[in-house]
Design an enzyme around this catalytic site. Structure first.
Site, mmCIF file in Angstrom:
data_model
loop_
_atom_site.group_PDB
_atom_site.id
_atom_site.type_symbol
_atom_site.label_atom_id
_atom_site.label_comp_id
_atom_site.label_asym_id
_atom_site.label_seq_id
_atom_site.Cartn_x
_atom_site.Cartn_y
_atom_site.Cartn_z
ATOM 1 N N ASP A 125 0.769 -1.315 0.063
ATOM 2 C CA ASP A 125 0.000 -0.040 -0.039
ATOM 3 C C ASP A 125 1.016 1.156 -0.106
ATOM 4 O O ASP A 125 2.082 1.243 0.491
ATOM 5 C CB ASP A 125 -0.797 -0.139 1.328
ATOM 6 N N ASP A 143 -7.132 -1.313 -4.556
ATOM 7 C CA ASP A 143 -8.049 -0.942 -3.417
ATOM 8 C C ASP A 143 -8.919 -0.009 -3.999
ATOM 9 O O ASP A 143 -10.117 -0.207 -3.563
ATOM 10 C CB ASP A 143 -7.251 -0.544 -2.046
#
Length: 172
Positions: A125, A143
């Site tokens: 991330d 995401d």
């Protein structure tokens, strides 16, 4: 003569899934080559690029579960992707664009994150939004695609509900 199935079904949205997978993997690869874990660059007063590793699911759910979650989420995302491919086959693409594009975005995001889990055991991330001292959990392109796809599914469901309600009122 009828058109090929892929041209009228939701399968015509599969290139969107492929685009999400490629963009997600390229961006994560760039982050891995150029950032150390926890290294941060301020982009805007409310947005940082920060390399983080997430062994869990959304919002680091089950991140400390001991490793079994890697395979659980991999199997889950694979099963969901197979279901989405089947669902897309049933959709008339020209009539259900929001549904088809939403499913394609969800599948592309799910596969992008599965590739990370298989390669690393965690998801990379790097998009880190915050407001003053409150930080939203970091995320990535996969995401974001899953979130936008889910929003499109909700939007499609809302419009479907309105269409059915209007038909009942006219017919009843």
């Amino acid at each position: 003569m009828s058109k090929p199935v892929a041209s009228v079904s939701g399968w015509r949205w599969l290139p969107l899934s492929a685009l999400i997978i490629v963009a997600d993997q390229i961006s994560k690869g760039w982050i891995e080559r150029n950032y150390q874990l926890f290294e941060t660059t301020v982009v805007l007063p409310v947005l940082d690029i920060t390399r983080l590793h997430n062994p869990g699911a959304a919002f680091s759910f089950l991140a400390g579960a001991g490793g079994w979650q890697r395979w659980f989420f991999t199997i889950l995302a694979t099963g969901v992707s197979i279901g989405i491919i089947y669902w897309l086959r049933q959709i008339v693409s020209s009539q259900q664009r929001a549904l088809a594009s939403g499913l394609a975005l969800i599948m592309g995001g799910a596969i992008g994150n599965v590739l990370d889990r298989l390669e690393h055991g965690y998801v990379v991330d790097f998009i880190h939004a915050h407001w003053q001292g409150a930080y939203f959990p970091a995320f990535n392109i996969a995401d974001a695609a899953i979130t936008i796809g889910a929003g499109l599914l909700l939007l499609d469901a809302f419009f479907e509900w309105r269409r059915e309600r209007a038909q009942r009122e006219v017919g009843g």
